[in-house]
Each structure stands twice: as structure tokens, then as C-alpha cells.
Design an enzyme around this catalytic site. Structure first.
Site, PDB file in Angstrom:
ATOM      1  N   LYS B  80      62.881  33.134  -4.790  1.00  0.00           N
ATOM      2  CA  LYS B  80      61.957  33.490  -3.722  1.00  0.00           C
ATOM      3  C   LYS B  80      62.432  32.906  -2.391  1.00  0.00           C
ATOM      4  O   LYS B  80      62.963  31.798  -2.349  1.00  0.00           O
ATOM      5  CB  LYS B  80      60.575  32.950  -4.076  1.00  0.00           C
ATOM      6  CG  LYS B  80      59.454  33.378  -3.158  1.00  0.00           C
ATOM      7  CD  LYS B  80      58.120  32.817  -3.673  1.00  0.00           C
ATOM      8  CE  LYS B  80      56.944  33.256  -2.830  1.00  0.00           C
ATOM      9  NZ  LYS B  80      55.671  32.713  -3.359  1.00  0.00           N
ATOM     10  N   SER B 155      52.064  36.095  -4.224  1.00  0.00           N
ATOM     11  CA  SER B 155      53.036  36.349  -3.179  1.00  0.00           C
ATOM     12  C   SER B 155      54.475  36.470  -3.663  1.00  0.00           C
ATOM     13  O   SER B 155      55.331  36.976  -2.935  1.00  0.00           O
ATOM     14  CB  SER B 155      52.959  35.227  -2.155  1.00  0.00           C
ATOM     15  OG  SER B 155      53.374  33.999  -2.731  1.00  0.00           O
ATOM     16  N   SER B 179      50.329  32.866  -7.194  1.00  0.00           N
ATOM     17  CA  SER B 179      51.472  33.642  -6.700  1.00  0.00           C
ATOM     18  C   SER B 179      52.650  33.792  -7.659  1.00  0.00           C
ATOM     19  O   SER B 179      53.576  34.553  -7.377  1.00  0.00           O
ATOM     20  CB  SER B 179      51.983  33.037  -5.390  1.00  0.00           C
ATOM     21  OG  SER B 179      51.132  33.372  -4.329  1.00  0.00           O
TER      22      SER B 179
END
Lengths: 111, 481
Positions: B80, B155, B179
Site C-alpha cells: 500500500k 482504504s 481498511s
């Protein structure tokens, strides 16, 4: 309505956000709705509850039920030893405006 | 490998040892897959082939010399974009860091590479990890590889989509209020949020420091456990990382689940839960009962206050953490006549709407006259939510719930109403506030073919327990129930 335009402008100023005029009303409505929802926290009696300031409980149980209490309560601080830090050049290289060894910003002091 | 079978850590290792492929060929193959699929999925924001091939060549040299291979040798990994990578652009999905290149690696990245992993690139996410659909990225939304008209969750949407689409074998995401777990559920793959303090946050660009955690996405439990065994453990660069010893997850997860007490909180099965999700999660629980687990009904009375608590605590911390983006030391600078003018213009131009909304919410909750009513009260309710869990774990070994109340929704369906988007985090934020670990495992699909996730919580540092139940569930066919 709980949140006024003035509230939004005050908060934006505290947060160093320069909102466009059309954003002010959008955020006013949204913050009003969200804070209205958050108001449900007032339903609870928390007079005898301590705020949660530490993430790890004083007595935790590991995967097999074994106590790992020793790891819980005490913060794990490292020894206070001076070590060389050689990243200054790399850090300054990322700055929008650097004049080694400084970050340069618009003039703040008039004289 | 045939097209339908995803690579796993074990099959990569076997193929390298049998010299059926090389780490370089494998990296090349994954970059070709990314080139094919990414224009549609938008899962990757940056690729780092130079770094990946250099690492692959080190692995191939080790194979050629007959050296023992580290546990992730040659395994293609994605991370990420809120996790720092030395020399590789790291934007956090934000315009304010559009041209930011970190001068150091996050500890988790360093550990993965030391274990032989090949970092392919950085994955898309909601700006500063703030969002539940990946639609808050400044670089466009990610599409769900299972259903292209739907969100991948957020997310960590890019990390979930990358693994689900076979564009990396495993990936790292971050979880502050769901997330990792929620995109895992939406994309149909296992996704683990470790205990707060289990994995070092050094190099994770902060959103909410008392909630943020790094954890893995994988296609199977063995891979999730392997990644955990590498990234877990104390790090002197993160004073909140714990020095609790790291169990042998791969051995622990194979232990039988007979006799384990699984708590099922009725508060997680009420209004708002999609009936198809409910039915599959109930079937998942029934399967674990068939494997010898004992079902224990639970009440967790403060569940209903978790969203309100979370959105005060998380936004307050965010408003403080994001004060650093002011155009002085890194990232975007928009010129102004005065220093203050420069700060304001930089932040106005650099942050997207959700980030501004949360900064303002958090600033409001911390501001003079409102602190006691919002922030302090939320911290107290957080204690009550944590207490619900600690009481429950006196009676049970794990807690089972749905991961999310609904399956993946359509792109654009919920963007107009921020509060409705927040409310869908109801089942994940509880564990975030309590600091405990949780996994989402696939638990069948809806009639329309959308993945459903079942969440398993355990008490602090109980990752082995979670993996043990998840592994038993996987072996018994629970993923396709």
C-alpha cells in the site's frame, strides 16, 4: 442546525485550510450531520469511566491462554544513546525549497 | 501454473527449487500481468522494476549457488502506498505527496526484503487511508476484480485488488478502522489486521497513531501466516511495538479447533445486515461448530457507539498527524505572500475533500470548549468498548461476526453521503478501538457472485488463534460455503 458557517470558518482557520466559498456550505451541512450522529455518545453515563489512553491491557492472554502480562503495562523504552543521524541531505533533497542546512520559507519577521 | 491457480508462497518456492522458473522470470511475468490488468483495475500507483529485478537476481544467485532460501525468496509482493519505500515514490493517494520519495524503508518492507520478497510496486488507496471504498484516492478509484462496476473496498483497495487479481502473490495493507478486513471481504481473500503493537509502524505514514496497523492480504491462510511470521515482532524504531514473543504461526495454525469456544455477539446480526451476508456467516459459524467448536451467544452492549467513538478518535489524531503537510519540509508547496498564506494554500490545493472533512471534524473535536464533550468522552466510551471485548474473552476463545454489513457496492453509489459511508464500518471499528487482532476470511458469495467476508477476532496477541480457526475453516471448504 448545530454547526454554523462561522464554526466552519473558525475550524478551517485552526486547521490552516483556506476553503473555497462553495466548500464552506458543503462542509457545514456534512459536519452538522456527522456531529449530530456523534451526539449519541452523550447518551452514556461515563462519569466513572477512565479514558482509554493505553492500547495494551495490563494483563493480556496470548494465543494459548498463557499470560503475557509482562508485555502489557510497561512501555518499552530504548536506551538513551546518541547515534549518528546521516539522513539530513536525503531529507533536504525532498524539500520544496532548501538552502542547506535549512528549509527556506516566506519571510516571517519584518524589520 | 495454469491460469486459474494463483501462485502461493509455497508454489513459488517449489518452482524456484525445481528450477522450473527463476525469480527474474517470475517478476517479469507479474509485471506483464500488471501491464495487462492495471489500466482497468487501477490497483497500482507506482512500479519499481529496477529494485524488483535486483532483488530477484539476488534470489536467483542464491538458488544457483545452492544456498538455503529465505521464507519469501522470489515472492512477488505489493505494498500500500502509505508505507514508505526508499527511493520509490510514496503518495498516500494524495496530491500533497505527489512527488514525494521517502529516504528510508518502513520496517515491514525491510523485513520482507530481508526474507527474499520481491517488491513490485505501490498500490492505490484512499487518500491517507481515509475511506471505505477507495474512491477517495487522488489518482482515481480502484475497480473490484470480481465485479468491475463495484468498489474493492477501502482504504487498502489496491492491495486487495492486486492479490485477488493475481497481480501479486501477497500484499501489505493498513487497517485503522477496517481498511484491511473490509477490502479483503469485498475482494474475496483472507486479510489480517494484527494486534496493535504486533507489527512495527515505523515508516507507515500516520493517519491515526493509536489505531493504525500493518497487515497482510493473501489468497490462503498459509501465506498470511508466513507474512505475519516475518513482519511481526519488536522494533526499536517504534516505541509502541511490543516485545511479546512471536509464536510459530505455521505450527500453531494446524492445531485442531475441537473444543474452542466461539462467541457470536447478537449485536452484530441486527438491523442493517444484508440477509445474504447473514445467511452465509451463519453457515460459516455452523461449519466451525461441525468441526467441534462450541458456540457461545454474547452481548456486547456498546457496539452501537463504536462508529461515533471511532470518528472522533481517528479524526482527532488525523488532524494532529496531518498538520505536518504545510509545504515546508516535503511534498507540495503552493507559494504565498506570508508563511500562513503558504500553509493554507498548500493544504487547500493538496488535500482532497474527505481528508479536509476529517481534519475539520478532528480539529473541532479537539478545539477549546468542545474537547470534553467530544474527544475526552470518546476516549471514555472507547474504554467501554474495549471492556466489552475483555469481558467476552473471559468466556470465549474467539468472536465471529460478519466483516461488513453489505457486499461490495457500486462505484459512486455512496459518495454523496459521507455519514452513510462511515456507518458501514460498524463491524470492523470495534476491534480497531479495542486494539485486538481480527481477520476477514472468504465465506461464500451472494447469488449475484459477490464475495462475503466472515470476521474472526481474538484477544490481544491472539493471531495464532485467529489463524488456527481460519485455517480449519479453509480446510473444511468454508471459503466457498
Amino acid at each position: 442546525m448545530k454547526i454554523s458557517r462561522e464554526d466552519v470558518l473558525r475550524v478551517a482557520q485552526l486547521a490552516h485550510l483556506d476553503l473555497a466559498p462553495e466548500e464552506v456550505e458543503t462542509y457545514r451541512g456534512q459536519l452538522d450531520e456527522i456531529l449530530g450522529y456523534i451526539g449519541k455518545l452523550q447518551e452514556l453515563d461515563v462519569s466513572s469511566v477512565e479514558p482509554m489512553t493505553q492500547l495494551r491491557p495490563r494483563n493480556t492472554h496470548g494465543e494459548s491462554g498463557a499470560s503475557v502480562a509482562a508485555a502489557g503495562a510497561e512501555p518499552e523504552l530504548r536506551d538513551d544513546v546518541v547515534v549518528p543521524c546521516t539522513v539530513a541531505d536525503a531529507v533536504l533533497a525532498e524539500a520544496p525549497d532548501a538552502a542547506k542546512p535549512f528549509f527556506r520559507v516566506p519571510k516571517v519577521i519584518e524589520r | 501454473m495454469s491460469a486459474g491457480t494463483p501462485w502461493t508462497i509455497a508454489t513459488v518456492r517449489d518452482a524456484l527449487l525445481a528450477k522450473k522458473t527463476s525469480a527474474r522470470e517470475l517478476a517479469k511475468d507479474f509485471y506483464a500481468r500488471i501491464e495487462r490488468r492495471n489500466p482497468e483495475l487501477n490497483a497500482f500507483l507506482a512500479l519499481c522494476p529496477e529494485r524488483a529485478y535486483a532483488q530477484a537476481d539476488r534470489v536467483d544467485a542464491a538458488v544457483a549457488q545452492g544456498q538455503p532460501l529465505p521464507p519469501l525468496a522470489g515472492v512477488p509482493v505489493a505494498t500500500k502506498d502509505v508505507i514508505s519505500t526508499r527511493g520509490v515514490r510514496t503518495t498516500c493517494g494524495s496530491k500533497i505527496l505527489e512527488n514525494y520519495t521517502p529516504p528510508y524503508d518502513a520496517t515491514a518492507i525491510e523485513r520482507l526484503e530481508n526474507a527474499g520478497a520481491v517488491i513490485l510496486g505501490k498500490t492505490n488507496c484512499d487518500e491517507f487511508a481515509m475511506g471505505s471504498s477507495n474512491e477517495n484516492s487522488a489518482y482515481g478509484p480502484v475497480r473490484n476484480p470480481v465485479a468491475l462496476d463495484r468498489v474493492p473496498g477501502g482504504s487498502s483497495g489496491g492491495s486487495a485488488a492486486a492479490v485477488a487479481a493475481g497481480l501479486s502473490v501477497v500484499s501489505l495493507g493498513t487497517d485503522t478502522g477496517g481498511s484491511i478486513r473490509q477490502p479483503g471481504a469485498y475482494c474475496g481473500i483472507p486479510a489480517l489486521m494484527p494486534t496493535y503493537g504486533r507489527v512495527s509502524r515505523y515508516g507507515l505514514i500516520a493517519f491515526a497513531s493509536s489505531l493504525d496497523r500493518i497487515g497482510p492480504f493473501a489468497t490462503n491462510i498459509n501465506d498470511a501466516a508466513t507474512v505475519m511470521s516475518i513482519i511481526a515482532g519488536h522494533d526499536s524504531n517504534d516505541s509502541t511495538s511490543a516485545s511479546v514473543s512471536v509464536p510459530d504461526y505455521l505450527a500453531e495454525m494446524e492445531k485442531p479447533v475441537t473444543g474452542l469456544r466461539i462467541g457470536v455477539p447478537e449485536d452484530y446480526f441486527g438491523a442493517g445486515l444484508d440477509p445474504e451476508v447473514k445467511a452465509k456467516v451463519e453457515a460459516g459459524i455452523a461449519l466451525l461448530e461441525k468441526l467441534g467448536c462450541k458456540r457461545v451467544p454474547l452481548k456486547m452492549p456498546h457496539t452501537d457507539y463504536a462508529i461515533a467513538t471511532y470518528y472522533v478518535v481517528a479524526t482527532a489524531e488525523a488532524s494532529s498527524n496531518l498538520a505536518r503537510y504545510d509545504g515546508v519540509r516535503f511534498g507540495l508547496r503552493v507559494q504565498g505572500n506570508t508563511l500562513m498564506d503558504m500553509y493554507r494554500k498548500t493544504r487547500e490545493r493538496g488535500f482532497g475533500p474527505e481528508v479536509k472533512r476529517r481534519i475539520m471534524l478532528g480539529t473541532y473535536a479537539l478545539s477549546s470548549g468542545y474537547y470534553d464533550a467530544y474527544y475526552l468522552r470518546a476516549q471514555k466510551v472507547r474504554s467501554l468498548i474495549a471492556r466489552d471485548f475483555s469481558s467476552a474473552f473471559e468466556k470465549v476463545d474467539a468472536i465471529l461476526t460478519p466483516t461488513a454489513p453489505i457486499p461490495a457496492f457500486k462505484l459512486g453509489e455512496k459518495t454523496a453521503d459521507p455519514l452513510q459511508m462511515y456507518l458501514a464500518d460498524i463491524y470492523t471499528v470495534t476491534g480497531s478501538l479495542a486494539g485486538i487482532p481480527g481477520i476477514s476470511v472468504p465465506c461464500g458469495k451472494t447469488a449475484a457472485g459477490l464475495p462475503i467476508g466472515m470476521q474472526i477476532f481474538a484477544s490481544h496477541f491472539g493471531e495464532a488463534r485467529i489463524l488456527q480457526l481460519a485455517r480449519a475453516f479453509e480446510k473444511a471448504g468454508g471459503f466457498a460455503i
